[in-house]
Design an enzyme around this catalytic site. Structure first.
Site, PDB file in Angstrom:
ATOM      1  N   LYS A  14      38.627  28.360  72.982  1.00 19.82           N
ATOM      2  CA  LYS A  14      39.988  28.274  73.534  1.00 19.82           C
ATOM      3  C   LYS A  14      40.011  28.794  74.966  1.00 19.82           C
ATOM      4  O   LYS A  14      40.595  28.179  75.859  1.00 19.82           O
ATOM      5  CB  LYS A  14      40.929  29.182  72.735  1.00 19.82           C
ATOM      6  CG  LYS A  14      41.535  28.586  71.518  1.00 19.82           C
ATOM      7  CD  LYS A  14      42.626  29.527  71.028  1.00 19.82           C
ATOM      8  CE  LYS A  14      43.289  28.990  69.798  1.00 19.82           C
ATOM      9  NZ  LYS A  14      44.470  29.748  69.415  1.00 19.82           N
ATOM     10  N   ASP A  67      48.801  29.430  70.499  1.00 14.70           N
ATOM     11  CA  ASP A  67      48.717  29.164  69.078  1.00 14.70           C
ATOM     12  C   ASP A  67      48.760  27.651  68.874  1.00 14.70           C
ATOM     13  O   ASP A  67      49.570  26.968  69.504  1.00 14.70           O
ATOM     14  CB  ASP A  67      49.868  29.842  68.332  1.00 14.70           C
ATOM     15  CG  ASP A  67      49.442  30.187  66.920  1.00 14.70           C
ATOM     16  OD1 ASP A  67      48.685  31.152  66.767  1.00 14.70           O
ATOM     17  OD2 ASP A  67      49.838  29.462  65.987  1.00 14.70           O
ATOM     18  N   PHE A 142      35.301  23.362  68.322  1.00 13.61           N
ATOM     19  CA  PHE A 142      35.494  24.275  67.191  1.00 13.61           C
ATOM     20  C   PHE A 142      36.501  23.662  66.218  1.00 13.61           C
ATOM     21  O   PHE A 142      37.096  22.616  66.498  1.00 13.61           O
ATOM     22  CB  PHE A 142      35.988  25.648  67.693  1.00 13.61           C
ATOM     23  CG  PHE A 142      37.395  25.630  68.234  1.00 13.61           C
ATOM     24  CD1 PHE A 142      37.666  25.145  69.496  1.00 13.61           C
ATOM     25  CD2 PHE A 142      38.466  26.098  67.470  1.00 13.61           C
ATOM     26  CE1 PHE A 142      38.957  25.114  70.004  1.00 13.61           C
ATOM     27  CE2 PHE A 142      39.770  26.082  67.965  1.00 13.61           C
ATOM     28  CZ  PHE A 142      40.011  25.583  69.234  1.00 13.61           C
TER      29      PHE A 142
HETATM   30  P1  IMP Z   1      45.041  29.245  66.067  1.00  4.13           P
HETATM   31  O1  IMP Z   1      45.808  28.804  67.254  1.00  4.13           O
HETATM   32  O2  IMP Z   1      43.873  30.085  66.456  1.00  4.13           O
HETATM   33  O3  IMP Z   1      45.888  29.834  64.992  1.00  4.13           O
HETATM   34  O4  IMP Z   1      44.373  27.902  65.528  1.00  4.13           O
HETATM   35  C1  IMP Z   1      44.669  27.338  64.322  1.00  4.13           C
HETATM   36  C2  IMP Z   1      43.543  26.479  63.817  1.00  4.13           C
HETATM   37  O5  IMP Z   1      43.781  25.172  64.292  1.00  4.13           O
HETATM   38  C3  IMP Z   1      42.139  26.833  64.245  1.00  4.13           C
HETATM   39  O6  IMP Z   1      41.510  27.650  63.322  1.00  4.13           O
HETATM   40  C4  IMP Z   1      41.445  25.485  64.282  1.00  4.13           C
HETATM   41  O7  IMP Z   1      40.927  25.189  63.015  1.00  4.13           O
HETATM   42  C5  IMP Z   1      42.578  24.525  64.564  1.00  4.13           C
HETATM   43  N1  IMP Z   1      42.613  24.150  65.969  1.00  4.13           N
HETATM   44  C6  IMP Z   1      43.482  24.546  66.918  1.00  4.13           C
HETATM   45  N2  IMP Z   1      43.193  23.977  68.087  1.00  4.13           N
HETATM   46  C7  IMP Z   1      42.110  23.219  67.861  1.00  4.13           C
HETATM   47  C8  IMP Z   1      41.337  22.379  68.702  1.00  4.13           C
HETATM   48  O8  IMP Z   1      41.532  22.246  69.915  1.00  4.13           O
HETATM   49  N3  IMP Z   1      40.333  21.752  68.093  1.00  4.13           N
HETATM   50  C9  IMP Z   1      40.037  21.882  66.772  1.00  4.13           C
HETATM   51  N4  IMP Z   1      40.710  22.649  65.960  1.00  4.13           N
HETATM   52  C10 IMP Z   1      41.751  23.315  66.514  1.00  4.13           C
END
Ligand code: IMP
Length: 189
Positions: A14, A67, A142
């Site tokens: 990220k 998020d 990821f």
């Molecule tokens: P958070 O924003 O860290 O809560 O992300 C939530 C979940 O969404 C992560 O664990 C990923 O599995 C998925 N996710 C969010 N953004 C991406 C991305 O750009 N690519 C792939 N998975 C994503």
């Protein structure tokens, strides 16, 4: 002069994606080194705003939180704000199983960046529509990158370079909104 935006995140992917966009407007994204509050709520915005406000109060300097979630049409938007939990418990294979037999594989990624500082909490959003691939492909990125194919592409996010993913991604779109605001704030008299 290069400005710095501190993000409360432990996710280096990220951070690299955010940094690549912010560099385009003369800023850099760095890890804030403060824990991100992992609130569970029905809206990404609520989660990001609460986490940013908490981090800002703890750190005493402006902090941003990003998020994101994957919203699958055939699952009425699930897992959405629960994506992180679903990824940890079911993974990529689990999502593919939920979609077995589904005719409609359309989905979208959404991203919310909340930036807390003396100005309050500013919110920036981005989204990208696409489809869920039948099988995981690629080794980049990821999370659900190996199964997300953005509209206008045949490759998954995991088959792209970071720069290519950023042309489409929800996170890059939200980061470009943040850039616009940073530029305006810098140019304001
Ligand atoms: P958070 O924003 O860290 O809560 O992300 C939530 C979940 O969404 C992560 O664990 C990923 O599995 C998925 N996710 C969010 N953004 C991406 C991305 O750009 N690519 C792939 N998975 C994503």
């Amino acid at each position: 002069m290069t400005g710095l935006v501190l993000f409360a995140t432990g996710n280096r992917h990220k951070l690299a994606e955010l940094d690549a966009v912010l560099r385009g407007c003369g800023y850099r994204a760095e890890a804030a080194g403060v824990p991100k509050l992992e609130l569970q709520a029905d809206s990404l915005e609520e989660i990001a705003v609460a986490a940013a406000a908490t981090a800002y109060a703890a750190a005493g300097r402006p902090i941003a939180v990003e998020d994101a979630g994957l919203f699958v049409d055939a699952l009425n938007g699930f897992p959405g704000p629960y994506t992180s939990y679903v990824y940890k418990t079911l993974g990529v294979r689990g999502l593919l199983r939920l979609l077995e037999g589904a005719g409609d594989r359309a989905a979208e990624f959404r991203s919310v960046i909340a930036y807390a500082g003396p100005w309050g909490v500013k919110v920036f959003t981005g989204r990208v529509r696409g489809t869920i691939a039948a099988e995981p492909r690629g080794s980049g990125g990821f999370g659900y990158d190996p199964v997300f194919i953005p509209e206008g592409e045949t490759r998954t996010f995991a088959e792209m370079t970071l720069e290519e993913k950023n042309r489409y991604s929800h996170r890059a779109a939200a980061a470009r909104e943040l850039c616009r605001w940073l530029r305006e704030a810098r140019e304001a008299p």
